[in-house]
Design an enzyme around this catalytic site. Structure first.
Site, PDB file in Angstrom:
ATOM      1  N   ARG A   1       1.653   0.670  57.972  1.00 27.32           N
ATOM      2  CA  ARG A   1       1.891   1.877  57.153  1.00 27.32           C
ATOM      3  C   ARG A   1       2.045   1.544  55.680  1.00 27.32           C
ATOM      4  O   ARG A   1       2.830   2.168  54.957  1.00 27.32           O
ATOM      5  CB  ARG A   1       3.127   2.666  57.622  1.00 27.32           C
TER       6      ARG A   1
ATOM      7  N   SER B   1       5.823  11.512  60.948  1.00 29.91           N
ATOM      8  CA  SER B   1       6.977  10.628  61.159  1.00 29.91           C
ATOM      9  C   SER B   1       7.727  10.471  59.843  1.00 29.91           C
ATOM     10  O   SER B   1       7.134  10.091  58.836  1.00 29.91           O
ATOM     11  CB  SER B   1       6.515   9.246  61.612  1.00 29.91           C
TER      12      SER B   1
ATOM     13  N   GLU C   1       8.930   6.863  55.640  1.00 29.76           N
ATOM     14  CA  GLU C   1       7.495   6.578  55.542  1.00 29.76           C
ATOM     15  C   GLU C   1       6.859   7.299  54.343  1.00 29.76           C
ATOM     16  O   GLU C   1       6.028   6.714  53.646  1.00 29.76           O
ATOM     17  CB  GLU C   1       6.809   7.015  56.851  1.00 29.76           C
TER      18      GLU C   1
END
Ligand SMILES: Cc1cc2nc3c(=O)[nH]c(=O)nc-3n(C[C@H](O)[C@H](O)[C@H](O)COP(=O)(O)OP(=O)(O)OC[C@H]3O[C@@H](n4cnc5c(N)ncnc54)[C@H](O)[C@@H]3O)c2cc1C
Length: 356
Positions: free
Chosen positions: A176, A253, A350
């Site tokens: 990520r 998320s 994130e």
């Protein structure tokens, strides 16, 4: 009405005092002093250059599905990417190389690839946002990630003021993340992918998807079946945008799965009665953030005023309507602190924060 990725926009449009909440999937955030909507890479670079030369700090926004915009908004220029188009650069019996404009809707590109019998991105079906943002955090889901198929990203480097081609190595992809994440030096104008010419998916890597499709991990299935299965899983978790469903007013998320050392994992095991869901991660161990949140006592549907945890997925923090970014951040802090106090692991967000 706010322009959405995929809309047909005639020209470069410049507006002042624009409500950014309309451009973010969380539907939160204050105003931008100026919003410039661009429909070509050239206009994007020009807008970025002139804003910088005017002493401003321009921010690049695309689909708004991975940003948390402060209630105060952005005090300067926001450049909204709406350049679109898919160009086939090269084609052989095995592969097709395609260049996608940064502002092109990601899922529209996935659908196009599947309809052309090209595999490699089918398990990334249903991810909101733009093609140009996929290298930013090396977007991934259901066993596929951007770096599996990306050949290069065409990048405007604000430092050297040049357009350069970044190959895989230069993108420095990680879990990520990439060289581009939380780094306003770069504007990605186009992304080039190499897709496999195949009516079938790439080998299914994700156990849940394999189970759902009735195949073994490593098997392949027709592209359309892979897409349908992934979309079905995603919908059940509120991970496909839906105006009618506040569980999707999120950034997907909210936290990344923490990567911890084996000693830290041992300490975690001692604190909990069961084996935490985990995966190997380059010598370390990746633990499920959703599981940690649940273990810390936060349940699906947990509310804090106008924001709350999705009723479908513990990892999605959502705006239930009428919320503010401050409320969302307070909820995020409550969850992260709760996990840290109970389980000794700090969760990290994130998405990218804007205007804080
Ligand atoms: C319901 C939902 C489900 C999601 N599921 C997933 C998932 O399964 N997997 C996953 O990885 N992510 C997921 N996400 C997160 C998000 O969709 C992706 O990160 C997506 O790639 C963001 O694209 P965007 O165009 O919306 O980027 P934005 O939110 O507009 O921007 C995100 C960041 O990237 C920068 N940026 C965007 N485009 C460019 C560009 N061309 N050049 C330079 N910088 C740029 C922005 O400045 C910002 O810092 C989900 C989000 C939601 C809301």
């Amino acid at each position: 009405m706010a322009s959405q990725i995929g809309d047909n926009i005639p020209n470069r449009i410049e507006e002042t005092d624009v409500n950014l909440a309309e451009y973010a999937t969380l539907r939160l955030g204050g105003p931008a002093k100026r919003l410039i909507t661009v429909t070509t890479s050239h206009d994007a670079i020009t807008a970025l250059r002139s804003a910088s030369e005017a002493g401003e700090r321009p921010f690049v926004l695309a689909g708004g599905s991975n940003v948390i915009i402060s209630d105060a908004g952005w005090p300067s220029t926001v450049i909204l990417l709406r350049n679109q188009g898919v160009t086939v650069l090269d084609s052989s019996a095995e592969y097709v190389t395609v260049r996608v404009a940064a502002g092109h809707n990601w899922d529209a590109f996935v659908q196009w690839a599947i309809s052309e019998g090209l595999s490699g991105v089918e398990c990334l079906s249903g991810i909101p946002g733009s093609a140009g943002a996929t290298p930013i955090q090396n977007v991934g889901a259901y066993g596929q990630q951007t770096c599996d198929t990306l050949l290069s990203a065409t990048v405007y480097d604000r430092m050297s003021r040049r357009v350069v081609e970044y190959d895989q190595a230069a993108c420095r992809f990680g879990y990520r993340t990439s060289v581009f994440k939380r780094n306003d030096r770069y504007l990605v104008t186009d992304v080039t992918f190499r897709l496999y010419r195949s009516p079938n998916s790439q080998p299914i890597r994700y156990a849940e998807t394999a189970r759902k499709l009735g195949v073994d991990v490593g098997d392949t299935v027709p592209l359309a079946e892979a897409r349908a299965s992934v979309l079905d899983s995603r919908r059940s978790k509120g991970m496909v945008l839906d105006d009618a469903d506040p569980d999707t007013y999120s950034v997907g998320s909210f936290f990344v799965n923490p990567v911890i050392t084996s000693d830290e994992f041992e300490a975690l095991q001692k604190r909990v009665a069961t084996e935490p869901p985990h995966w190997p991660a380059d010598g370390d161990i990746k633990v499920s953030a959703a599981w940690l949140i649940g273990q810390a006592g936060f349940e699906k549907g947990y509310r804090r005023g106008n924001v709350g945890i999705s009723t479908k997925h513990t990892l999605a923090l959502t705006n239930r309507g009428g919320g503010t970014t401050s409320e969302l951040m307070a909820l995020a802090e409550e969850v992260a602190t709760g996990v840290e106090e109970k389980l000794g692991i700090r969760l990290h967000p994130e998405p990218v924060t804007v205007g804080f």
